[in-house]
Design an enzyme around this catalytic site. Sequence first.
Site, mmCIF file in Angstrom:
data_model
loop_
_atom_site.group_PDB
_atom_site.id
_atom_site.type_symbol
_atom_site.label_atom_id
_atom_site.label_comp_id
_atom_site.label_asym_id
_atom_site.label_seq_id
_atom_site.Cartn_x
_atom_site.Cartn_y
_atom_site.Cartn_z
ATOM 1 N N GLY A 1 0.775 -1.238 0.000
ATOM 2 C CA GLY A 1 0.000 0.000 0.000
ATOM 3 C C GLY A 1 0.804 1.283 0.000
ATOM 4 O O GLY A 1 0.376 2.301 -0.519
ATOM 5 N N ASP B 1 -4.546 2.456 11.200
ATOM 6 C CA ASP B 1 -5.925 2.196 11.598
ATOM 7 C C ASP B 1 -5.926 1.812 13.087
ATOM 8 O O ASP B 1 -5.914 2.696 13.944
ATOM 9 C CB ASP B 1 -6.442 1.091 10.664
ATOM 10 C CG ASP B 1 -7.898 0.742 10.854
ATOM 11 O OD1 ASP B 1 -8.741 1.634 10.791
ATOM 12 O OD2 ASP B 1 -8.199 -0.452 11.051
ATOM 13 N N LYS C 1 -6.397 7.131 10.962
ATOM 14 C CA LYS C 1 -7.785 7.170 11.440
ATOM 15 C C LYS C 1 -7.753 7.103 12.963
ATOM 16 O O LYS C 1 -7.837 6.023 13.543
ATOM 17 C CB LYS C 1 -8.550 5.947 10.926
ATOM 18 C CG LYS C 1 -8.785 5.895 9.440
ATOM 19 C CD LYS C 1 -9.741 4.743 9.125
ATOM 20 C CE LYS C 1 -9.244 3.920 7.984
ATOM 21 N NZ LYS C 1 -10.095 2.776 7.648
ATOM 22 N N PHE D 1 -13.487 3.514 5.088
ATOM 23 C CA PHE D 1 -12.524 2.678 4.382
ATOM 24 C C PHE D 1 -12.185 3.339 3.059
ATOM 25 O O PHE D 1 -13.072 3.603 2.242
ATOM 26 C CB PHE D 1 -13.058 1.257 4.168
ATOM 27 C CG PHE D 1 -11.938 0.289 3.917
ATOM 28 C CD1 PHE D 1 -11.255 -0.288 4.986
ATOM 29 C CD2 PHE D 1 -11.540 -0.012 2.626
ATOM 30 C CE1 PHE D 1 -10.183 -1.160 4.758
ATOM 31 C CE2 PHE D 1 -10.473 -0.879 2.393
ATOM 32 C CZ PHE D 1 -9.809 -1.454 3.457
ATOM 33 N N ASP E 1 -5.928 -0.553 -1.133
ATOM 34 C CA ASP E 1 -6.786 -1.505 -1.837
ATOM 35 C C ASP E 1 -7.906 -2.019 -0.946
ATOM 36 O O ASP E 1 -7.880 -1.862 0.279
ATOM 37 C CB ASP E 1 -5.964 -2.724 -2.263
ATOM 38 C CG ASP E 1 -5.563 -3.591 -1.070
ATOM 39 O OD1 ASP E 1 -5.017 -3.021 -0.092
ATOM 40 O OD2 ASP E 1 -5.834 -4.806 -1.078
ATOM 41 N N ARG F 1 -5.921 -0.109 -6.147
ATOM 42 C CA ARG F 1 -4.645 0.501 -5.754
ATOM 43 C C ARG F 1 -4.208 1.560 -6.758
ATOM 44 O O ARG F 1 -3.525 2.512 -6.430
ATOM 45 C CB ARG F 1 -3.529 -0.555 -5.727
ATOM 46 C CG ARG F 1 -3.582 -1.508 -4.570
ATOM 47 C CD ARG F 1 -2.264 -2.273 -4.499
ATOM 48 N NE ARG F 1 -2.358 -3.464 -3.679
ATOM 49 C CZ ARG F 1 -2.308 -3.461 -2.362
ATOM 50 N NH1 ARG F 1 -2.175 -2.334 -1.692
ATOM 51 N NH2 ARG F 1 -2.384 -4.583 -1.682
HETATM 52 P P1 IMP Z 1 -3.636 -1.349 11.470
HETATM 53 O O1 IMP Z 1 -2.640 -2.403 11.853
HETATM 54 O O2 IMP Z 1 -5.023 -1.713 11.941
HETATM 55 O O3 IMP Z 1 -3.233 0.035 11.877
HETATM 56 O O4 IMP Z 1 -3.795 -1.428 9.930
HETATM 57 C C1 IMP Z 1 -2.967 -0.832 9.069
HETATM 58 C C2 IMP Z 1 -3.076 -1.466 7.682
HETATM 59 O O5 IMP Z 1 -4.422 -1.824 7.359
HETATM 60 C C3 IMP Z 1 -2.684 -0.459 6.664
HETATM 61 O O6 IMP Z 1 -1.319 -0.592 6.349
HETATM 62 C C4 IMP Z 1 -3.538 -0.816 5.482
HETATM 63 O O7 IMP Z 1 -2.857 -1.766 4.684
HETATM 64 C C5 IMP Z 1 -4.763 -1.436 6.063
HETATM 65 N N1 IMP Z 1 -5.878 -0.464 6.122
HETATM 66 C C6 IMP Z 1 -6.411 0.116 7.206
HETATM 67 N N2 IMP Z 1 -7.421 0.955 6.891
HETATM 68 C C7 IMP Z 1 -7.511 0.919 5.549
HETATM 69 C C8 IMP Z 1 -8.367 1.596 4.605
HETATM 70 O O8 IMP Z 1 -9.247 2.415 4.920
HETATM 71 N N3 IMP Z 1 -8.145 1.282 3.300
HETATM 72 C C9 IMP Z 1 -7.192 0.405 2.883
HETATM 73 N N4 IMP Z 1 -6.377 -0.232 3.728
HETATM 74 C C10 IMP Z 1 -6.546 0.015 5.054
HETATM 75 MG MG MG Z 2 -0.319 -0.669 4.730
#
Ligand code: IMP
Ligand code: MG
Length: 193
Positions: free
Chosen positions: A53, A114, A142, A163, A170, A176
């Site tokens: 990403g 996230d 977020k 999202f 993606d 993407r």
């Molecule tokens: P975390 O570990 O929950 O902080 O997630 C981070 C990863 O989740 C990011 O690197 C993204 O790959 C994916 N992710 C989280 N939110 C989104 C979104 O809204 N769109 C796309 N990918 C997301």
């Molecule tokens: Mg990521």
Amino acid sequence: MSDQTPKAQGHPPFEVYIDRETVLRRVGEIARDLAGNLGPEGELPCLVGVAEGARPFARQLQQRFPGNPPVHWIRAKSYGDGTESSGSVTVVEVEQGGIPCGGREVVLIEDIVDTGRTIAALKQHFEAKGATGFRVATLLSKPARRVVEVDLHHVGFDIEDKFVIGFGMDVAQRYRELDHIAIYDEAIEKAHG
Ligand code: IMP
Ligand code: MG
């Protein structure tokens, strides 16, 4: 994949959330901040991008970074094909021989934070490898979704709990290549056929 790809043709009419010009302007500001934060002798940090990403964001940052340092790549899997984090994070270094960041500061380049679990797992990973520091540059964050508290040093945009797709991000490997950031909407996708 290239972020130079022309706007994908024929994709569902998702709502544009952050247009490309705004994204690139902010990337330029982050690159300047990063470059203004070098070590005491101006040594370059070890740039590490989170694949897939963060590729467009990392490429844009690297191009604007003095000295054009290489970007190393790491994978952190937590999502599968859904839009909800599974809770556990698996870390894999993409490079043969691993990432040479022992004794250096790591600047981690991420597309979006996230729950914070990915960043927490990667911080632990690089500290265990002997990195002398760990900073995070993320295009999006977020804050309302955070489960694990993490320090983010450079944030492009704080966004609502939606999202998002595009500019590298993606849903199950789709969208993407969008050259801007859009809000994913399953109903719009289905209606589009
Ligand atoms: P975390 O570990 O929950 O902080 O997630 C981070 C990863 O989740 C990011 O690197 C993204 O790959 C994916 N992710 C989280 N939110 C989104 C979104 O809204 N769109 C796309 N990918 C997301
Ligand atoms: Mg990521």
